[in-house]
Design a protein around this motif. Structure first.
Motif, PDB file in Angstrom:
ATOM      1  N   ALA A  67       1.788  -3.383   1.073  1.00 33.62           N
ATOM      2  CA  ALA A  67       0.805  -3.904   0.134  1.00 33.62           C
ATOM      3  C   ALA A  67       1.581  -3.509  -1.321  1.00 33.62           C
ATOM      4  CB  ALA A  67      -0.320  -3.634   0.018  1.00 33.62           C
ATOM      5  N   ASN A  68       1.993  -2.447  -1.634  1.00 33.05           N
ATOM      6  CA  ASN A  68       2.383  -1.909  -3.027  1.00 33.05           C
ATOM      7  C   ASN A  68       3.644  -2.622  -3.272  1.00 33.05           C
ATOM      8  OD1 ASN A  68       0.605  -0.194  -3.774  1.00 33.05           O
ATOM      9  ND2 ASN A  68       1.406   1.647  -2.602  1.00 33.05           N
ATOM     10  N   GLY A  69       4.870  -2.687  -2.120  1.00 33.16           N
ATOM     11  CA  GLY A  69       5.831  -3.406  -2.369  1.00 33.16           C
ATOM     12  C   GLY A  69       5.637  -4.925  -2.532  1.00 33.16           C
ATOM     13  N   LEU A  70       4.855  -5.600  -1.909  1.00 32.94           N
ATOM     14  CA  LEU A  70       4.483  -6.898  -2.389  1.00 32.94           C
ATOM     15  C   LEU A  70       4.155  -7.131  -3.706  1.00 32.94           C
ATOM     16  CD1 LEU A  70       2.759  -8.169   1.039  1.00 32.94           C
ATOM     17  CD2 LEU A  70       4.827  -9.245  -0.010  1.00 32.94           C
ATOM     18  N   ASN A  96      -0.878   8.047  -5.224  1.00 29.04           N
ATOM     19  CA  ASN A  96       0.191   8.679  -5.705  1.00 29.04           C
ATOM     20  C   ASN A  96       1.261   7.298  -6.124  1.00 29.04           C
ATOM     21  OD1 ASN A  96       0.031  11.023  -6.274  1.00 29.04           O
ATOM     22  ND2 ASN A  96       0.438  11.703  -4.063  1.00 29.04           N
ATOM     23  N   GLU A  97       0.862   6.210  -5.393  1.00 28.81           N
ATOM     24  CA  GLU A  97       1.722   4.951  -5.580  1.00 28.81           C
ATOM     25  C   GLU A  97       1.087   3.890  -6.375  1.00 28.81           C
ATOM     26  OE1 GLU A  97       4.971   5.432  -5.285  1.00 28.81           O
ATOM     27  OE2 GLU A  97       4.970   7.305  -4.206  1.00 28.81           O
ATOM     28  N   SER A  98      -0.019   3.302  -5.762  1.00 29.00           N
ATOM     29  CA  SER A  98      -0.610   2.299  -6.463  1.00 29.00           C
ATOM     30  C   SER A  98      -1.133   2.521  -7.582  1.00 29.00           C
ATOM     31  CB  SER A  98      -1.762   1.901  -5.470  1.00 29.00           C
ATOM     32  OG  SER A  98      -1.415   1.303  -4.176  1.00 29.00           O
ATOM     33  N   ALA A  99      -1.986   3.704  -7.801  1.00 30.83           N
ATOM     34  CA  ALA A  99      -2.512   4.089  -9.165  1.00 30.83           C
ATOM     35  C   ALA A  99      -1.696   4.278 -10.177  1.00 30.83           C
ATOM     36  CB  ALA A  99      -3.456   5.107  -8.703  1.00 30.83           C
ATOM     37  N   LYS A 100      -0.454   4.890  -9.791  1.00 24.95           N
ATOM     38  CA  LYS A 100       0.575   5.447 -10.923  1.00 24.95           C
ATOM     39  C   LYS A 100       1.708   4.492 -11.078  1.00 24.95           C
ATOM     40  CE  LYS A 100      -0.768  10.292  -9.785  1.00 24.95           C
ATOM     41  NZ  LYS A 100      -1.926  10.004  -8.881  1.00 24.95           N
ATOM     42  N   PHE A 101       2.012   3.505 -10.328  1.00 18.01           N
ATOM     43  CA  PHE A 101       2.997   2.335 -10.497  1.00 18.01           C
ATOM     44  C   PHE A 101       3.198   2.219 -11.799  1.00 18.01           C
ATOM     45  CE2 PHE A 101       6.004  -0.520  -9.232  1.00 18.01           C
ATOM     46  CZ  PHE A 101       6.344  -0.019  -7.978  1.00 18.01           C
ATOM     47  N   ASN A 110       4.404  -3.097 -11.986  1.00 19.51           N
ATOM     48  CA  ASN A 110       3.077  -2.779 -11.577  1.00 19.51           C
ATOM     49  C   ASN A 110       2.555  -3.271 -10.545  1.00 19.51           C
ATOM     50  OD1 ASN A 110       1.267  -5.133 -12.131  1.00 19.51           O
ATOM     51  ND2 ASN A 110       2.512  -5.422 -13.735  1.00 19.51           N
ATOM     52  N   VAL A 111       1.523  -2.725  -9.588  1.00 17.93           N
ATOM     53  CA  VAL A 111       0.981  -3.283  -8.542  1.00 17.93           C
ATOM     54  C   VAL A 111      -0.372  -3.716  -8.683  1.00 17.93           C
ATOM     55  CG1 VAL A 111       2.593  -1.967  -7.200  1.00 17.93           C
ATOM     56  CG2 VAL A 111       0.239  -1.068  -7.826  1.00 17.93           C
ATOM     57  N   GLY A 112      -0.507  -4.266 -10.056  1.00 17.32           N
ATOM     58  CA  GLY A 112      -1.882  -4.970 -10.672  1.00 17.32           C
ATOM     59  C   GLY A 112      -2.511  -5.716  -9.773  1.00 17.32           C
ATOM     60  N   GLY A 113      -1.519  -6.721  -8.718  1.00 20.47           N
ATOM     61  CA  GLY A 113      -2.115  -7.707  -8.052  1.00 20.47           C
ATOM     62  C   GLY A 113      -2.827  -7.151  -6.912  1.00 20.47           C
ATOM     63  N   LEU A 114      -2.925  -5.926  -6.536  1.00 24.35           N
ATOM     64  CA  LEU A 114      -3.137  -5.356  -5.225  1.00 24.35           C
ATOM     65  C   LEU A 114      -4.954  -5.265  -5.170  1.00 24.35           C
ATOM     66  CD1 LEU A 114      -3.041  -3.892  -2.686  1.00 24.35           C
ATOM     67  CD2 LEU A 114      -2.451  -1.794  -3.719  1.00 24.35           C
ATOM     68  N   THR A 115      -5.460  -5.649  -4.154  1.00 20.54           N
ATOM     69  CA  THR A 115      -6.880  -5.399  -3.744  1.00 20.54           C
ATOM     70  C   THR A 115      -6.921  -4.763  -2.160  1.00 20.54           C
ATOM     71  OG1 THR A 115      -7.473  -7.474  -4.953  1.00 20.54           O
ATOM     72  CG2 THR A 115      -8.919  -6.434  -3.484  1.00 20.54           C
TER      73      THR A 115
END
Length: 325
Positions: A67-70, A96-101, A110-115
Protein backbone atom coordinates in the motif's frame (compact mmCIF):
# COMPACT_ATOMS: atom_id res chain seq x y z
CA UNK A 1 -31.94 8.96 2.28
CA UNK A 2 -32.04 5.23 2.80
CA UNK A 3 -32.07 2.86 5.76
CA UNK A 4 -28.81 0.93 5.91
CA UNK A 5 -26.50 -0.68 8.41
CA UNK A 6 -22.87 0.26 8.92
CA UNK A 7 -21.56 -2.41 6.55
CA UNK A 8 -23.82 -1.17 3.76
CA UNK A 9 -22.77 2.43 4.40
CA UNK A 10 -19.08 1.49 4.25
CA UNK A 11 -19.62 -0.52 1.08
CA UNK A 12 -21.45 2.41 -0.52
CA UNK A 13 -18.61 4.76 0.41
CA UNK A 14 -16.10 2.42 -1.24
CA UNK A 15 -18.22 2.24 -4.41
CA UNK A 16 -18.41 6.05 -4.62
CA UNK A 17 -14.68 6.43 -4.03
CA UNK A 18 -13.80 3.86 -6.71
CA UNK A 19 -16.25 5.33 -9.22
CA UNK A 20 -14.81 8.82 -8.83
CA UNK A 21 -11.13 7.88 -8.61
CA UNK A 22 -9.78 5.38 -11.13
CA UNK A 23 -6.58 5.04 -9.07
CA UNK A 24 -8.51 3.80 -6.02
CA UNK A 25 -7.73 0.15 -5.25
CA UNK A 26 -9.23 -2.07 -2.52
CA UNK A 27 -7.22 -5.05 -1.31
CA UNK A 28 -6.65 -7.28 1.69
CA UNK A 29 -7.30 -10.82 2.85
CA UNK A 30 -10.44 -12.31 1.24
CA UNK A 31 -11.78 -8.92 0.09
CA UNK A 32 -12.32 -10.03 -3.54
CA UNK A 33 -15.21 -12.26 -4.64
CA UNK A 34 -15.66 -13.32 -0.99
CA UNK A 35 -16.31 -9.71 0.06
CA UNK A 36 -14.20 -9.92 3.22
CA UNK A 37 -14.94 -11.78 6.42
CA UNK A 38 -17.71 -9.27 7.25
CA UNK A 39 -18.76 -8.72 3.59
CA UNK A 40 -17.84 -5.03 3.67
CA UNK A 41 -16.35 -5.25 0.15
CA UNK A 42 -19.13 -7.36 -1.39
CA UNK A 43 -19.69 -6.66 -5.07
CA UNK A 44 -16.61 -4.49 -5.57
CA UNK A 45 -14.65 -7.05 -7.56
CA UNK A 46 -17.65 -7.70 -9.80
CA UNK A 47 -18.16 -3.98 -10.34
CA UNK A 48 -14.56 -2.85 -10.79
CA UNK A 49 -12.65 -5.96 -11.79
CA UNK A 50 -9.86 -8.00 -10.26
CA UNK A 51 -7.28 -5.30 -11.00
CA UNK A 52 -8.95 -2.88 -8.58
CA UNK A 53 -10.35 -5.17 -5.88
CA UNK A 54 -8.26 -8.22 -5.07
CA UNK A 55 -7.10 -10.63 -2.40
CA UNK A 56 -3.63 -10.48 -0.91
CA UNK A 57 -1.54 -13.16 0.76
CA UNK A 58 -1.99 -13.52 4.51
CA UNK A 59 0.72 -11.04 5.44
CA UNK A 60 -0.22 -7.76 7.07
CA UNK A 61 3.27 -6.32 6.74
CA UNK A 62 3.12 -7.10 3.02
CA UNK A 63 -0.31 -5.50 2.65
CA UNK A 64 0.92 -2.22 4.12
CA UNK A 65 4.28 -2.32 2.37
CA UNK A 66 2.45 -2.78 -0.92
CA UNK A 67 0.00 0.00 0.00
CA UNK A 68 2.83 2.41 0.80
CA UNK A 69 4.43 1.70 -2.56
CA UNK A 70 1.17 2.28 -4.41
CA UNK A 71 0.42 5.52 -2.53
CA UNK A 72 3.93 6.86 -3.14
CA UNK A 73 3.31 6.41 -6.86
CA UNK A 74 0.05 8.36 -6.92
CA UNK A 75 -2.50 5.62 -6.36
CA UNK A 76 -5.30 5.70 -3.77
CA UNK A 77 -4.88 2.41 -1.93
CA UNK A 78 -7.62 1.35 0.49
CA UNK A 79 -6.04 -1.50 2.42
CA UNK A 80 -8.04 -3.76 4.72
CA UNK A 81 -6.57 -5.44 7.78
CA UNK A 82 -9.08 -8.19 8.53
CA UNK A 83 -9.05 -7.61 12.31
CA UNK A 84 -7.35 -4.77 14.20
CA UNK A 85 -5.85 -7.46 16.44
CA UNK A 86 -3.71 -8.52 13.46
CA UNK A 87 -2.45 -5.07 12.55
CA UNK A 88 0.67 -5.48 14.68
CA UNK A 89 2.80 -7.29 12.05
CA UNK A 90 2.22 -4.15 9.94
CA UNK A 91 3.00 -1.77 12.82
CA UNK A 92 6.47 -0.96 11.52
CA UNK A 93 5.18 -0.20 8.03
CA UNK A 94 2.49 2.11 9.44
CA UNK A 95 4.41 4.06 12.10
CA UNK A 96 7.88 4.07 10.50
CA UNK A 97 6.94 4.26 6.82
CA UNK A 98 3.37 5.49 6.20
CA UNK A 99 3.46 8.16 8.91
CA UNK A 100 7.00 9.40 8.19
CA UNK A 101 7.14 9.19 4.40
CA UNK A 102 6.37 12.86 3.78
CA UNK A 103 8.59 14.12 6.60
CA UNK A 104 11.67 12.08 5.75
CA UNK A 105 11.54 13.13 2.09
CA UNK A 106 11.20 16.83 2.90
CA UNK A 107 7.79 16.76 1.22
CA UNK A 108 9.31 15.45 -2.01
CA UNK A 109 7.20 12.30 -1.72
CA UNK A 110 4.20 11.21 0.33
CA UNK A 111 1.73 8.37 0.87
CA UNK A 112 -1.15 10.71 1.66
CA UNK A 113 -3.56 8.74 -0.52
CA UNK A 114 -3.42 5.73 1.80
CA UNK A 115 -6.42 4.62 3.87
CA UNK A 116 -6.24 1.60 6.17
CA UNK A 117 -9.59 0.04 7.11
CA UNK A 118 -9.82 -2.36 10.02
CA UNK A 119 -12.61 -3.68 12.29
CA UNK A 120 -11.88 -3.32 16.00
CA UNK A 121 -13.43 -3.76 19.43
CA UNK A 122 -15.33 -6.34 21.46
CA UNK A 123 -18.85 -7.28 22.29
CA UNK A 124 -19.08 -10.20 19.82
CA UNK A 125 -17.63 -13.01 21.98
CA UNK A 126 -14.51 -12.97 19.83
CA UNK A 127 -12.01 -13.67 22.59
CA UNK A 128 -8.59 -12.14 23.06
CA UNK A 129 -7.51 -12.24 19.38
CA UNK A 130 -10.65 -10.72 17.82
CA UNK A 131 -11.80 -8.08 20.33
CA UNK A 132 -8.97 -5.64 20.99
CA UNK A 133 -9.09 -1.86 20.67
CA UNK A 134 -5.54 -0.80 19.72
CA UNK A 135 -6.28 2.80 18.69
CA UNK A 136 -4.01 4.36 21.34
CA UNK A 137 -0.91 2.71 19.86
CA UNK A 138 -1.31 4.85 16.74
CA UNK A 139 -2.37 8.17 18.27
CA UNK A 140 1.21 8.83 19.38
CA UNK A 141 2.42 8.71 15.79
CA UNK A 142 2.60 12.10 14.04
CA UNK A 143 1.77 11.85 10.36
CA UNK A 144 -1.19 9.48 10.50
CA UNK A 145 -4.80 10.27 11.34
CA UNK A 146 -6.99 7.93 13.39
CA UNK A 147 -10.75 8.00 12.73
CA UNK A 148 -13.57 5.95 14.33
CA UNK A 149 -17.29 6.24 13.39
CA UNK A 150 -20.24 5.54 15.70
CA UNK A 151 -23.07 4.80 13.21
CA UNK A 152 -23.77 4.25 9.48
CA UNK A 153 -24.17 7.96 8.65
CA UNK A 154 -20.87 8.79 10.30
CA UNK A 155 -19.15 5.76 8.77
CA UNK A 156 -19.92 6.72 5.19
CA UNK A 157 -19.10 10.42 5.53
CA UNK A 158 -15.95 9.90 7.56
CA UNK A 159 -14.67 7.11 5.30
CA UNK A 160 -15.09 9.21 2.17
CA UNK A 161 -13.31 12.09 3.92
CA UNK A 162 -10.53 9.72 5.00
CA UNK A 163 -10.01 8.36 1.49
CA UNK A 164 -9.81 11.91 0.09
CA UNK A 165 -7.62 13.32 2.86
CA UNK A 166 -4.06 14.13 1.82
CA UNK A 167 -2.64 12.25 4.82
CA UNK A 168 -2.60 8.53 5.55
CA UNK A 169 -5.61 7.59 7.67
CA UNK A 170 -6.27 4.61 9.93
CA UNK A 171 -10.05 4.08 9.77
CA UNK A 172 -11.20 1.80 12.58
CA UNK A 173 -14.65 0.27 12.28
CA UNK A 174 -16.53 -0.98 15.40
CA UNK A 175 -17.37 -4.51 14.32
CA UNK A 176 -20.07 -4.92 16.97
CA UNK A 177 -22.09 -2.29 15.11
CA UNK A 178 -21.59 -3.61 11.57
CA UNK A 179 -25.11 -5.07 11.39
CA UNK A 180 -26.51 -3.89 14.71
CA UNK A 181 -26.38 -0.18 13.87
CA UNK A 182 -29.02 0.89 11.33
CA UNK A 183 -29.94 4.43 10.40
CA UNK A 184 -30.81 6.99 7.73
CA UNK A 185 -27.91 7.57 5.33
CA UNK A 186 -27.81 9.77 2.20
CA UNK A 187 -27.34 7.61 -0.88
CA UNK A 188 -25.25 10.26 -2.58
CA UNK A 189 -21.77 11.60 -1.97
CA UNK A 190 -21.00 13.50 1.25
CA UNK A 191 -18.11 13.89 3.67
CA UNK A 192 -17.74 14.68 7.37
CA UNK A 193 -14.78 16.86 8.34
CA UNK A 194 -11.96 14.99 10.03
CA UNK A 195 -10.57 16.35 13.28
CA UNK A 196 -13.93 17.65 14.53
CA UNK A 197 -15.79 16.23 17.51
CA UNK A 198 -19.58 16.34 17.59
CA UNK A 199 -21.79 17.32 20.50
CA UNK A 200 -24.45 14.62 20.20
CA UNK A 201 -26.50 15.81 23.19
CA UNK A 202 -26.29 19.04 25.15
CA UNK A 203 -26.29 19.04 28.95
CA UNK A 204 -25.19 21.05 31.97
CA UNK A 205 -23.89 18.74 34.72
CA UNK A 206 -21.20 16.52 33.16
CA UNK A 207 -19.54 15.89 29.80
CA UNK A 208 -19.44 12.27 28.59
CA UNK A 209 -16.84 11.64 25.89
CA UNK A 210 -16.21 8.56 23.75
CA UNK A 211 -16.00 7.19 20.22
CA UNK A 212 -17.14 4.26 18.11
CA UNK A 213 -19.37 1.59 19.63
CA UNK A 214 -18.89 3.08 23.08
CA UNK A 215 -21.12 6.01 22.12
CA UNK A 216 -24.20 3.77 22.25
CA UNK A 217 -23.23 2.66 25.76
CA UNK A 218 -22.54 6.24 26.86
CA UNK A 219 -25.95 7.34 25.59
CA UNK A 220 -27.65 4.59 27.61
CA UNK A 221 -25.82 5.79 30.72
CA UNK A 222 -26.83 9.39 29.99
CA UNK A 223 -30.47 8.31 29.74
CA UNK A 224 -30.18 6.52 33.09
CA UNK A 225 -28.63 9.63 34.63
CA UNK A 226 -31.44 11.81 33.26
CA UNK A 227 -33.92 9.77 35.30
CA UNK A 228 -31.93 10.81 38.38
CA UNK A 229 -32.05 14.48 37.39
CA UNK A 230 -28.49 14.61 36.02
CA UNK A 231 -28.03 16.50 32.74
CA UNK A 232 -25.30 14.95 30.57
CA UNK A 233 -23.59 16.49 27.58
CA UNK A 234 -22.55 13.71 25.19
CA UNK A 235 -19.62 14.24 22.81
CA UNK A 236 -18.39 11.90 20.08
CA UNK A 237 -14.67 12.50 19.44
CA UNK A 238 -14.82 10.81 15.97
CA UNK A 239 -11.20 11.67 15.13
CA UNK A 240 -8.64 10.65 17.76
CA UNK A 241 -5.62 12.00 15.95
CA UNK A 242 -5.68 14.94 15.66
CA UNK A 243 -8.37 15.29 18.32
CA UNK A 244 -10.64 18.29 18.76
CA UNK A 245 -9.38 19.87 21.99
CA UNK A 246 -11.39 23.14 21.66
CA UNK A 247 -14.79 21.43 21.37
CA UNK A 248 -14.15 19.14 24.33
CA UNK A 249 -12.67 21.94 26.45
CA UNK A 250 -15.62 24.22 25.70
CA UNK A 251 -18.00 21.51 26.86
CA UNK A 252 -16.07 20.80 30.06
CA UNK A 253 -15.85 24.50 30.92
CA UNK A 254 -19.65 24.56 30.72
CA UNK A 255 -20.35 21.39 32.72
CA UNK A 256 -17.37 21.40 35.09
CA UNK A 257 -16.98 17.62 34.86
CA UNK A 258 -15.64 15.07 32.36
CA UNK A 259 -15.98 11.31 32.00
CA UNK A 260 -14.15 9.49 29.21
CA UNK A 261 -15.00 5.90 28.30
CA UNK A 262 -13.41 3.45 25.88
CA UNK A 263 -13.13 -0.30 25.44
CA UNK A 264 -9.32 -0.43 25.51
CA UNK A 265 -7.48 -1.05 28.80
CA UNK A 266 -7.27 1.84 31.26
CA UNK A 267 -3.48 2.11 31.47
CA UNK A 268 -2.06 3.82 28.42
CA UNK A 269 -5.50 4.23 26.88
CA UNK A 270 -6.31 7.39 24.95
CA UNK A 271 -8.54 8.57 27.79
CA UNK A 272 -5.35 9.33 29.73
CA UNK A 273 -4.16 11.79 27.06
CA UNK A 274 -7.57 13.46 27.02
CA UNK A 275 -7.63 13.73 30.81
CA UNK A 276 -4.17 15.29 30.95
CA UNK A 277 -4.91 17.85 28.24
CA UNK A 278 -8.33 18.82 29.58
CA UNK A 279 -6.91 19.17 33.09
CA UNK A 280 -4.40 21.61 31.60
CA UNK A 281 -7.03 23.52 29.62
CA UNK A 282 -9.87 23.50 32.17
CA UNK A 283 -8.27 23.17 35.60
CA UNK A 284 -10.04 26.15 37.16
CA UNK A 285 -13.42 24.99 35.83
CA UNK A 286 -13.33 21.41 37.14
CA UNK A 287 -15.75 20.50 39.94
CA UNK A 288 -14.48 16.92 40.30
CA UNK A 289 -11.60 14.72 39.10
CA UNK A 290 -11.78 13.60 35.48
CA UNK A 291 -13.21 10.08 35.39
CA UNK A 292 -12.15 7.23 33.13
CA UNK A 293 -14.37 4.18 32.59
CA UNK A 294 -12.43 1.74 30.43
CA UNK A 295 -11.53 -1.88 29.88
CA UNK A 296 -9.39 -3.77 32.37
CA UNK A 297 -5.62 -4.10 32.32
CA UNK A 298 -5.85 -7.74 31.27
CA UNK A 299 -5.96 -9.63 27.98
CA UNK A 300 -9.46 -9.40 26.55
CA UNK A 301 -11.31 -12.32 28.20
CA UNK A 302 -13.79 -14.51 26.36
CA UNK A 303 -15.81 -15.95 29.23
CA UNK A 304 -15.66 -12.71 31.27
CA UNK A 305 -16.36 -10.32 28.40
CA UNK A 306 -19.37 -8.79 30.18
CA UNK A 307 -17.29 -8.04 33.28
CA UNK A 308 -14.48 -6.60 31.16
CA UNK A 309 -16.58 -4.21 29.08
CA UNK A 310 -17.15 -0.62 30.18
CA UNK A 311 -20.93 -0.86 30.14
CA UNK A 312 -23.70 1.64 30.87
CA UNK A 313 -23.94 0.60 34.53
CA UNK A 314 -20.27 1.27 35.22
CA UNK A 315 -20.55 4.61 33.42
CA UNK A 316 -23.74 5.53 35.30
CA UNK A 317 -22.07 4.81 38.65
CA UNK A 318 -19.11 6.99 37.65
CA UNK A 319 -21.47 9.80 36.58
CA UNK A 320 -23.19 9.78 39.96
CA UNK A 321 -19.87 9.68 41.81
CA UNK A 322 -18.55 12.62 39.79
CA UNK A 323 -21.65 14.76 40.28
CA UNK A 324 -21.71 13.98 44.02
CA UNK A 325 -17.99 14.51 44.55
Amino acid sequence: MAQMNMLQAINQALVIAMEQDETALVFGEDVGHFGGVFRATSGLQEAFGKDRCFNTPLTEQGILGFANGLASNGFTPIAEIQFADYIFPAFDQIVNESAKFRYRSGNEFNVGGLTIRTPYGGGIAGGHYHSQSPEAYFTQTPGIKVVIPRDPYQAKGLLLASIRDDNPVLFMEPKRLYRASVGEVPEGDYTIELGKAEVVQTGSDITLLGWGAQMEIIQKAADMAKEQGISCEVVDLRTLSPWDVPTVAESVKKTGRLLVSHEAPLTGGFAGEIAARIQQECFLYLESPIARVCGMDTPYPLIHEKEYMADEYKIFEAIVASVNF
